[in-house]
Design an enzyme around this catalytic site. Structure first.
Site, PDB file in Angstrom:
ATOM      1  N   ASP A  60      -5.898  -8.076   1.478  1.00 15.89           N
ATOM      2  CA  ASP A  60      -6.075  -9.513   1.230  1.00 15.89           C
ATOM      3  C   ASP A  60      -6.940  -9.737  -0.004  1.00 15.89           C
ATOM      4  OD1 ASP A  60      -4.671  -9.987   3.573  1.00 15.89           O
ATOM      5  OD2 ASP A  60      -6.469 -10.246   4.789  1.00 15.89           O
ATOM      6  N   ASN A  79       0.855  -1.180   0.000  1.00 15.62           N
ATOM      7  CA  ASN A  79       0.000   0.000   0.000  1.00 15.62           C
ATOM      8  C   ASN A  79       0.897   1.237   0.000  1.00 15.62           C
ATOM      9  OD1 ASN A  79       0.752   0.596   2.725  1.00 15.62           O
ATOM     10  ND2 ASN A  79      -0.876  -0.741   3.481  1.00 15.62           N
ATOM     11  N   MET A  80       0.301   2.403  -0.074  1.00 16.80           N
ATOM     12  CA  MET A  80       1.096   3.622  -0.228  1.00 16.80           C
ATOM     13  C   MET A  80       2.013   3.854   0.972  1.00 16.80           C
ATOM     14  SD  MET A  80       1.560   5.742  -2.606  1.00 16.80           S
ATOM     15  CE  MET A  80       2.139   7.389  -3.018  1.00 16.80           C
ATOM     16  N   SER A  81       1.517   3.576   2.168  1.00 16.31           N
ATOM     17  CA  SER A  81       2.338   3.769   3.365  1.00 16.31           C
ATOM     18  C   SER A  81       3.538   2.836   3.350  1.00 16.31           C
ATOM     19  CB  SER A  81       1.502   3.539   4.625  1.00 16.31           C
ATOM     20  OG  SER A  81       0.460   4.481   4.715  1.00 16.31           O
ATOM     21  N   GLU A  82       3.307   1.579   2.990  1.00 18.10           N
ATOM     22  CA  GLU A  82       4.405   0.610   2.921  1.00 18.10           C
ATOM     23  C   GLU A  82       5.408   0.994   1.835  1.00 18.10           C
ATOM     24  OE1 GLU A  82       1.827  -3.324   4.346  1.00 18.10           O
ATOM     25  OE2 GLU A  82       1.866  -2.712   2.235  1.00 18.10           O
TER      26      GLU A  82
END
Length: 476
Positions: free
Chosen positions: A264, A195-198
């Site tokens: 998921d 995701n964007m944060s990761e």
């Protein structure tokens, strides 16, 4: 892009990762505890759902795919609940049960649609023998077309490099939902779905779409990845591949209620679609549509092919158009459950003419929903001879799907649609021409199930063969 649903019944997917049990306690709150400034919840009901990698497996199964799962559990009651729940969904479990560890369990206390607190019961699995997972992976690989590694940093993927190498050696694509700021262990994977944060935790702040693509390409080169799919919340998702244009997909979420398990769903629909034969960009479009559905649900949720079809084509059933067999069966059941009468017919429909349109309009008037089953190219060739069909299957189906009378269009490869009809079981089977009802393929099965069979007349003066002959003779 408006993708067509694949037949997920052809998709075998192996999921390896951190499995967990999600528990929910529900109840009203009406007062503050006298012991501490916290609300008192009067628990009235509870729910248990597979979470983490187990939720990925549930998503595969709910689509109609064949899911196999490998993970680490304890030898306790939550492990038993997980296994029994997944088995009931036809997920094949091959867990490593370790008595010295608890099965990862997350308990959420809910009131008035809000999560008040989450309690985690877990210890990280560390120092486990890699062969425990690798041998289980070897058993499953011959039966799958894709592998998902679901990493929640709980220890199941402690030896992820070996898992990637084994899958790639078997020529099975590996899709990974990563965790943490170090992507080195995922070197050589087919695709990562941060995701964007990761993603920003690894590459730094992203300032624009171009900056995202540039940084993604840097990661792809550095870690020898096949592609990156960055999920971007309200900005949708972006697929980045070397030597190809980036593929940006806007969000399809209408309302965000709970993002639990959305990642998921993305990776499960993506991998299942590739396993079912879809190209990567179309698989991403399907995953994006799926994500838009599940964020509108509470907790770790799955979705059906019906929900996915509605997300792609709109909520009106008549917009389903071309559909895979497994999805059609679900759609018919849903329509019949609402009291709708389902009519089905079949044919080659090689060159659609006025006679076809008139016939289909008349068939549609006999019920609420009309299915048209279409012979595939090989089937037409066997029936009509060399030189036929003039138009390939996908074009014939696209034209039929554009008719207002037609709700669903589905292909079949056999000489007759008998098997397909026996699976779908419409309320009314219709055929054009001078057939006797008892001689129509699939008629006996429909009648035995309580349905009807009806013969309609074709419009005079309309014939595909005559049209072809006229064109060849220069008269058309």
């Amino acid at each position: 892009m408006k993708p067509i649903l694949p037949d997920y019944n052809n998709a075998g997917v192996l999921i390896i990762g951190d499995v967990m049990l999600d528990r929910y306690w529900y109840g009203p709150t009406s007062r503050i505890s006298p012991e501490a400034p916290v609300p008192v919840v009067k628990v009235e009901n509870n729910e248990e759902r597979p979470g983490g990698a187990a939720n990925v497996a549930m998503n595969i199964a709910s689509l109609g795919g064949h899911a196999r799962i490998v993970g680490l559990t304890g030898m306790d009651e939550p492990a038993k609940v997980l296994t029994e729940t997944l088995n009931s969904l036809k997920v094949k479990c091959d867990f490593v049960a370790l008595p010295e560890y608890p099965t990862i369990t997350k308990l959420r206390v809910m009131s008035r649609g809000q999560q008040l607190i989450r309690l985690d019961f877990e210890d990280k699995f560390e120092g486990t023998n890699p062969e425990l997972v690798l041998t289980r992976m070897e058993r499953a690989l011959p039966h799958v077309q894709a592998v998902i590694l679901s990493d929640y940093a709980k220890g199941a993927l402690e030896h992820v490099e070996a898992l990637i190498a084994k899958a790639r050696a078997a020529n099975v694509p590996v899709f990974i939902d990563p965790k943490g700021t170090n992507f080195e262990p995922y070197r050589g994977a087919t695709l990562l779905t941060p995701n964007m944060s990761e993603f920003e935790a690894v590459v730094g702040k992203v300032t624009s779409d171009d900056d995202l693509v540039e940084k993604a390409l840097g990661l792809i080169e550095k870690f020898e990845l096949g592609a990156l799919l960055v999920t971007r919340s309200e900005h949708g998702m972006t697929l980045v591949r070397p030597d190809q244009k980036p593929f940006h997909l806007p969000t399809q979420a209408k309302e965000v209620y709970d993002v639990t398990g959305a990642g998921d769903t993305v990776i499960s629909v993506l991998a299942a679609s590739v396993a079912a034969g879809k190209p990567l960009d179309e698989a991403c479009a399907l995953a994006n549509a799926a994500a838009g559905v599940v964020v509108g649900k509470l907790g770790t949720s799955t979705l059906s092919t019906i929900e996915l079809a509605e997300a792609i084509h709109g909520s009106r059933d008549t917009d389903f158009g071309v559909i895979a067999e497994a999805a059609l069966i679900d759609a018919v059941k849903a329509a019949q459950a609402k009291g709708e009468k389902v009519v089905m017919t079949n044919g080659c429909f090689d060159i659609l003419h006025a006679g076809h349109v008139s016939y289909l309009n008349n068939a549609a008037k006999l019920g609420d929903r009309l299915i048209v089953a279409v012979n595939t190219d090989e089937s037409v060739k066997r029936l009509k001879g060399p030189g036929r069909p003039v138009n390939p299957t996908d074009r014939r189906m696209a034209v039929l799907a554009g008719l207002g009378a037609v709700d669903w269009v589905v292909p079949f490869s056999e000489d007759t649609p008998q098997r397909l009809i026996s699976e779908v079981l419409p309320d009314l089977l219709v055929k054009g021409g001078d057939y006797k009802p008892e001689d129509i393929a699939g008629g006996k099965e429909v009648i035995a199930a309580g349905g009807e069979v009806k013969v309609l007349n074709f419009e005079d003066g309309c014939s595909t063969t005559e049209i072809i002959d006229a064109i060849k003779g220069g008269r058309g």
